[in-house]
Design a protein around this motif. Structure first.
Motif, short mmCIF file in Angstrom:
data_model
loop_
_atom_site.label_atom_id
_atom_site.label_comp_id
_atom_site.label_asym_id
_atom_site.label_seq_id
_atom_site.Cartn_x
_atom_site.Cartn_y
_atom_site.Cartn_z
N TYR A 21 2.05 2.36 -2.70
CA TYR A 21 1.40 3.57 -1.56
C TYR A 21 1.61 4.92 -2.14
O TYR A 21 0.94 5.70 -1.65
CB TYR A 21 2.06 3.14 -0.41
N PRO A 22 2.72 5.29 -2.87
CA PRO A 22 2.84 6.64 -3.40
C PRO A 22 1.53 7.20 -3.99
O PRO A 22 1.02 8.54 -3.80
CB PRO A 22 3.79 6.77 -4.53
N ILE A 23 0.48 6.35 -4.51
CA ILE A 23 -0.94 6.63 -4.90
C ILE A 23 -1.59 7.45 -3.73
O ILE A 23 -2.22 8.35 -3.95
CB ILE A 23 -1.49 5.46 -5.68
N LEU A 24 -1.50 6.75 -2.59
CA LEU A 24 -2.22 7.15 -1.25
C LEU A 24 -1.77 8.46 -0.99
O LEU A 24 -2.43 9.49 -0.72
CB LEU A 24 -2.06 6.27 -0.19
N LEU A 25 -0.41 8.71 -1.13
CA LEU A 25 0.07 9.94 -0.47
C LEU A 25 -0.21 11.06 -1.58
O LEU A 25 -0.42 12.16 -1.36
CB LEU A 25 1.72 9.96 -0.46
N GLU A 26 -0.34 10.89 -2.85
CA GLU A 26 -0.45 11.67 -4.02
C GLU A 26 -1.98 12.35 -4.02
O GLU A 26 -2.15 13.33 -4.41
CB GLU A 26 -0.14 11.19 -5.42
N ARG A 27 -2.80 11.31 -3.75
CA ARG A 27 -4.37 11.54 -3.76
C ARG A 27 -4.80 11.76 -2.33
O ARG A 27 -6.03 12.00 -2.45
CB ARG A 27 -5.01 10.49 -4.51
N GLY A 28 -4.19 11.60 -1.49
CA GLY A 28 -4.61 12.20 -0.12
C GLY A 28 -5.79 11.28 0.39
O GLY A 28 -6.88 11.60 0.93
N PHE A 29 -5.51 9.84 0.69
CA PHE A 29 -6.52 9.08 1.16
C PHE A 29 -5.84 7.64 1.57
O PHE A 29 -4.67 7.59 1.33
CB PHE A 29 -7.67 8.51 0.25
N PHE A 30 -6.48 6.75 2.60
CA PHE A 30 -6.18 5.61 2.76
C PHE A 30 -7.09 4.62 2.42
O PHE A 30 -8.44 4.94 2.37
CB PHE A 30 -5.70 5.28 4.31
N ALA A 31 -6.91 3.30 1.78
CA ALA A 31 -7.77 2.66 1.13
C ALA A 31 -7.45 1.04 1.81
O ALA A 31 -6.24 0.60 2.20
CB ALA A 31 -7.68 2.39 -0.09
N GLU A 97 -13.47 -1.54 -2.70
CA GLU A 97 -12.30 -0.76 -2.17
C GLU A 97 -13.13 0.47 -1.40
O GLU A 97 -14.23 0.96 -1.60
CB GLU A 97 -11.69 0.02 -3.13
N PHE A 98 -12.35 0.59 0.05
CA PHE A 98 -13.01 1.71 0.92
C PHE A 98 -12.07 2.67 1.43
O PHE A 98 -10.92 2.16 1.51
CB PHE A 98 -13.34 0.67 2.33
N ARG A 99 -12.34 3.73 1.45
CA ARG A 99 -11.51 4.82 1.47
C ARG A 99 -11.76 6.01 2.60
O ARG A 99 -12.97 6.20 2.98
CB ARG A 99 -11.37 5.78 0.01
N VAL A 100 -10.56 6.42 3.09
CA VAL A 100 -10.64 7.49 4.11
C VAL A 100 -9.80 8.76 3.88
O VAL A 100 -8.68 8.30 3.43
CB VAL A 100 -10.50 7.00 5.54
N ALA A 101 -10.31 9.90 3.84
CA ALA A 101 -9.43 10.91 3.43
C ALA A 101 -8.40 11.38 4.54
O ALA A 101 -8.62 11.23 5.76
CB ALA A 101 -10.23 12.29 3.17
N VAL A 102 -7.03 11.38 4.05
CA VAL A 102 -5.96 11.66 4.93
C VAL A 102 -5.23 12.76 4.28
O VAL A 102 -4.86 12.73 3.30
CB VAL A 102 -5.18 10.43 5.09
#
Length: 210
Positions: A21-31, A97-102
């Protein structure tokens, strides 16, 4: 604005790095990953301004963020969160993979909102890819503020000037020795028995204790 739990899908991640999950925090999205109809379309419930709580299975809420824009509907065959082998392992030949910017404004990695706390405060443990929080919305808003304040306090403490705990310090101490002559005269005059309890330590334990 709505509140949602979003799952980091830790149980589907077989390859390193883990936790991922740190990848999501670093890159600013949810997948989300897998079949578009089954998983990708779930992202449509998220709208700009919604608050999402990132849930790591077996750990708890590890981050809180704000959705920046609705899902763009894009299926990404080249993943940023999952690995290619993990996508191939899903139950669909067209997995993506599906992404939303967070904007992850609250990183709780060091002190997550634990599973036990969620069960105690909310009465349940979120398990779905995306779960809208309705009845417990006031409780979750209060919980976020509690952890936001605690995190801010930690940052404030750790950002101040370092404290030198246990630094060496030289001190000068004056000690006065008892006069052996005075001690001998007192014992000869008053004896060696305690004036409080009456015990004669010299008689009981030997002259060295008199």
């Amino acid at each position: 604005m709505n509140y949602f739990f979003v799952n980091s899908d830790a149980n589907s991640l077989r390859d390193p790095p883990r936790p991922r999950y740190p990848i999501l925090l670093e890159r600013g999205f949810f997948a989300a990953g897998g079949d578009r109809a089954k998983y990708g379309e779930q992202l449509r419930v998220l709208d700009s301004g919604d608050v999402v709580l990132l849930y790591e299975n077996g750990v708890g809420v590890v981050a809180v963020g704000t959705v920046l824009e609705p899902w763009d509907g894009v299926s990404h065959p080249s993943p940023l969160y999952y690995t290619a082998s993990e996508l191939r392992g899903f139950d669909s030949s067209a997995s993506a993979e599906f992404r939303v910017a967070v904007d992850w404004f609250l990183d709780l990695s060091a002190a997550p909102i634990g599973v036990a706390t969620l069960v105690e405060r909310l009465g349940y443990n979120p398990r779905k890819v995306i779960h809208r929080i309705v009845a417990k919305r006031p409780a979750i808003a209060s919980l976020i503020e509690e952890y936001r304040d605690a995190t801010a306090l930690v940052l404030e403490i750790t950002s101040t000037t370092p404290l030198n705990e246990g630094a060496p310090e030289n001190r000068t101490t004056v000690a006065y020795e008892r006069s052996r002559a005075a001690v001998a005269l007192c014992k000869a005059h008053f004896g060696t028995a305690c004036v409080i309890c009456g015990i004669d330590f010299g008689g009981r334990y030997g002259v060295e204790f008199a």
